[in-house]
Write a protein that holds these residues in place. Structure first.
Motif, PDB file in Angstrom:
ATOM      1  N   TYR A 167     -18.744  15.832 -30.113  1.00  0.00           N
ATOM      2  CA  TYR A 167     -18.449  17.081 -30.809  1.00  0.00           C
ATOM      3  C   TYR A 167     -19.341  17.205 -32.041  1.00  0.00           C
ATOM      4  N   VAL A 214     -16.734  25.933 -30.708  1.00  0.00           N
ATOM      5  CA  VAL A 214     -16.882  24.505 -30.428  1.00  0.00           C
ATOM      6  C   VAL A 214     -18.296  24.281 -29.923  1.00  0.00           C
ATOM      7  N   VAL A 224     -20.536  21.056 -28.313  1.00  0.00           N
ATOM      8  CA  VAL A 224     -20.521  19.681 -27.816  1.00  0.00           C
ATOM      9  C   VAL A 224     -21.927  19.329 -27.360  1.00  0.00           C
ATOM     10  N   GLY A 248     -10.553  16.129 -25.646  1.00  0.00           N
ATOM     11  CA  GLY A 248     -11.503  15.211 -26.282  1.00  0.00           C
ATOM     12  C   GLY A 248     -11.791  13.970 -25.466  1.00  0.00           C
ATOM     13  N   ARG A 276     -15.992  21.685 -34.077  1.00  0.00           N
ATOM     14  CA  ARG A 276     -14.741  21.760 -33.322  1.00  0.00           C
ATOM     15  C   ARG A 276     -13.728  22.624 -34.068  1.00  0.00           C
ATOM     16  N   VAL A 326     -14.366  14.769 -22.846  1.00  0.00           N
ATOM     17  CA  VAL A 326     -15.705  14.913 -23.453  1.00  0.00           C
ATOM     18  C   VAL A 326     -16.311  13.533 -23.660  1.00  0.00           C
TER      19      VAL A 326
END
Length: 95
Positions: free
Chosen positions: A35, A55, A57, A25, A38, A28
């Motif tokens: 997100y 997931v 993103v 995380g 997730r 990211v």
């Protein structure tokens, strides 16, 4: 234009994967990602997709998404994911 990294993980080693999940995380966020999904419950309503852990993103652009995927921070953790799960990863340009 927004871009989305979509991942479908099939986890074989929960212990190792949990380390990946705890650390990814920050990478990211450092690359401007957000997100949207997730790993929540997945229900296939049509087709034969075998979805385990999905997931999604969001990044500001395909370039930003690829910069994260190519980053040393991500690649350091990618090895953990590859040892603990199989994955399909795609980048999709948004609208």
């Amino acid at each position: 234009m927004a871009a989305y990294v979509i991942v479908n993980d099939e986890i074989q080693d929960q212990g190792t994967f949990s380390e990946f999940r705890e650390r990814i995380g920050a990478t990211v966020e450092a690359h401007g990602g957000r997100y949207l999904v997730r790993g929540g419950n997945v229900e296939v309503v049509e087709g034969t997709w075998s979805a385990d852990r999905v997931v999604v993103v969001e990044f500001d652009s395909v370039g930003a998404a690829k910069a994260w995927l190519d980053s040393s921070e991500y690649n350091e953790l990618k090895e953990l994911r590859q040892r603990s799960a199989t994955a399909n990863v795609i980048v999709v340009e948004g609208v």
